[in-house]
Write an enzyme that holds these catalytic residues in place. Structure first.
Site, PDB file in Angstrom:
ATOM      1  N   GLU A 136      -7.084  -8.710  -1.389  1.00 18.31           N
ATOM      2  CA  GLU A 136      -5.957  -9.642  -1.363  1.00 18.31           C
ATOM      3  C   GLU A 136      -4.963  -9.193  -2.432  1.00 18.31           C
ATOM      4  OE1 GLU A 136      -9.456 -11.703   0.199  1.00 18.31           O
ATOM      5  OE2 GLU A 136      -9.137 -10.941  -1.820  1.00 18.31           O
ATOM      6  N   TYR A 147      -1.004   0.033  -1.708  1.00 18.21           N
ATOM      7  CA  TYR A 147      -2.031  -0.097  -0.682  1.00 18.21           C
ATOM      8  C   TYR A 147      -1.572   0.459   0.664  1.00 18.21           C
ATOM      9  CZ  TYR A 147      -4.161  -2.969  -4.261  1.00 18.21           C
ATOM     10  OH  TYR A 147      -4.700  -3.416  -5.447  1.00 18.21           O
TER      11      TYR A 147
END
Length: 147
Positions: free
Chosen positions: A102, A114
């Site tokens: 998350e 990411y």
């Protein structure tokens, strides 16, 4: 640069980095718990200088990246990319199938990291993070570790 397992002796300095990097940091007890089985807790250091750390847990054949933190003094130097690459390699070596994480909806820098590493945004967790007495959504990212 050296990446090695976090030990009990590292926890005070790891916690210092956490306190400097986050408005709602983890507690020392959380770090203590991350030295137990089913956690992978890794430290990035340059000599005696603690540059950052990454921690994930394993659940059956999945990795959940819980914390990837670079000392604010060393942010922007590519250390997060280096550490993330190591964690992905470690999880792949463990023959895990997927890695989840998350990230704050407002943290565009981490989201870019990411996405660049091959993660995909697969969902949203409403009001997941505490932010100055309010709540902030988290974006859920996943990366397949099998080819």
């Amino acid at each position: 640069m050296l990446i090695r397992k976090i030990t009990e002796n590292d926890l005070e300095q790891v916690n210092t980095i956490e306190q400097a990097a986050y408005t709602n940091p983890w507690t020392p007890k959380i770090f203590q718990d991350c030295l137990k089985e089913n956690y992978q807790a890794w430290l990035l250091e340059d000599g005696a200088t603690y540059c950052g750390y990454g921690i994930y847990t394993t659940i059956i054949d999945e990795a959940h990246l819980l914390n990837l933190c670079i000392n604010p003094k060393f942010q922007g130097l590519g250390f997060s990319k280096q550490l993330l690459s190591f964690l992905i390699s470690k999880a792949t070596w463990q023959q895990l199938r997927i890695m989840h994480l998350e990230v704050r909806a407002s943290n565009k820098t981490a989201q870019h990291l990411y996405l660049t590493a091959g993660f995909a945004c697969v969902g949203r967790r409403k009001n997941y993070y505490l932010h100055d007495k309010t709540r902030e959504d988290a974006l859920l990212f996943s990366l397949s570790l099998i080819s």
